[in-house]
Write a protein that holds these residues in place. Structure first.
Motif, PDB file in Angstrom:
ATOM      1  N   GLU A   8       0.869  -1.174   0.000  1.00 34.11           N
ATOM      2  CA  GLU A   8       0.000   0.000   0.000  1.00 34.11           C
ATOM      3  C   GLU A   8       0.900   1.216   0.000  1.00 34.11           C
ATOM      4  N   THR A  19      -5.008  -6.946   1.990  1.00 32.94           N
ATOM      5  CA  THR A  19      -4.066  -6.297   1.078  1.00 32.94           C
ATOM      6  C   THR A  19      -4.808  -5.526  -0.018  1.00 32.94           C
ATOM      7  N   PRO A  20      -4.570  -4.206  -0.128  1.00 28.46           N
ATOM      8  CA  PRO A  20      -5.259  -3.426  -1.142  1.00 28.46           C
ATOM      9  C   PRO A  20      -4.654  -3.577  -2.544  1.00 28.46           C
ATOM     10  N   GLU A  21      -3.361  -3.963  -2.595  1.00 27.70           N
ATOM     11  CA  GLU A  21      -2.680  -4.088  -3.885  1.00 27.70           C
ATOM     12  C   GLU A  21      -1.450  -4.974  -3.735  1.00 27.70           C
ATOM     13  N   THR A  23       2.433  -5.263  -5.434  1.00 24.28           N
ATOM     14  CA  THR A  23       3.448  -4.779  -6.348  1.00 24.28           C
ATOM     15  C   THR A  23       4.159  -6.023  -6.854  1.00 24.28           C
ATOM     16  N   VAL A  37       1.931  -2.379 -10.307  1.00 25.94           N
ATOM     17  CA  VAL A  37       1.091  -2.373  -9.114  1.00 25.94           C
ATOM     18  C   VAL A  37      -0.318  -2.763  -9.550  1.00 25.94           C
ATOM     19  N   LEU A  38      -0.838  -3.828  -8.889  1.00 25.76           N
ATOM     20  CA  LEU A  38      -2.150  -4.350  -9.251  1.00 25.76           C
ATOM     21  C   LEU A  38      -3.090  -4.301  -8.055  1.00 25.76           C
ATOM     22  N   PRO A  39      -4.207  -3.577  -8.158  1.00 27.96           N
ATOM     23  CA  PRO A  39      -5.175  -3.554  -7.058  1.00 27.96           C
ATOM     24  C   PRO A  39      -5.850  -4.919  -6.920  1.00 27.96           C
ATOM     25  N   THR A  40      -6.181  -5.280  -5.692  1.00 31.03           N
ATOM     26  CA  THR A  40      -6.824  -6.570  -5.441  1.00 31.03           C
ATOM     27  C   THR A  40      -8.334  -6.499  -5.573  1.00 31.03           C
TER      28      THR A  40
END
Length: 130
Positions: A8, A19-21, A23, A37-40
């Motif tokens: 984050e 987990t919000p994202e 890397t 960076v991939l958002p979940t």
């Protein structure tokens, strides 16, 4: 090799299940060749292991993680390095050069098994090519 870091705002996120994202680093010959960076999205606990599997991640670096999530990652063939703090770039560099500091007590004790099913065994179902 693909390394995902629970993150984050460029820092290692300390609660895997929220987990919000991630890397994600593409490693070739011990060198970072790419980073994204991939958002979940709305993924949580059990779904995050599948999210990483679908990306063909080989290794997850994170802060705290519960026993159920550890098992889900193991079932997907994803190696785990947990109990980590710091910036995502620094921890990946530390992992690659063998200097990464991590805790051995990294379990989130408030986690419990929510009964998520994990129907895929093995890493990536054989479709990943790095």
């Amino acid at each position: 090799m693909l390394i995902a870091v629970a993150s984050e705002n460029g820092e290692v996120f300390q609660h895997f299940g929220h987990t919000p994202e991630f890397t994600v680093y593409e490693i070739e010959g011990g060198v970072v060749r790419g980073k994204r960076v991939l958002p979940t999205g709305d993924s949580g606990h059990g779904a995050l292991a599948g999210f990483l599997r679908d990306l063909c991640v080989d290794l997850l670096i994170c802060g705290g993680i519960g026993a159920g999530a550890q098992q889900a990652l193991a079932e997907e063939g994803i190696k785990l390095v947990a109990g980590v703090q710091g910036t995502v770039d620094a921890v990946v560099t530390g992992y690659l050069n063998g200097t990464l500091k991590f805790a051995t007590d990294f379990t989130c004790s408030h986690h419990h098994d929510h009964g998520e099913g994990h129907e895929h065994g093995g890493h990536c179902g054989g479709h990943c090519k790095h």
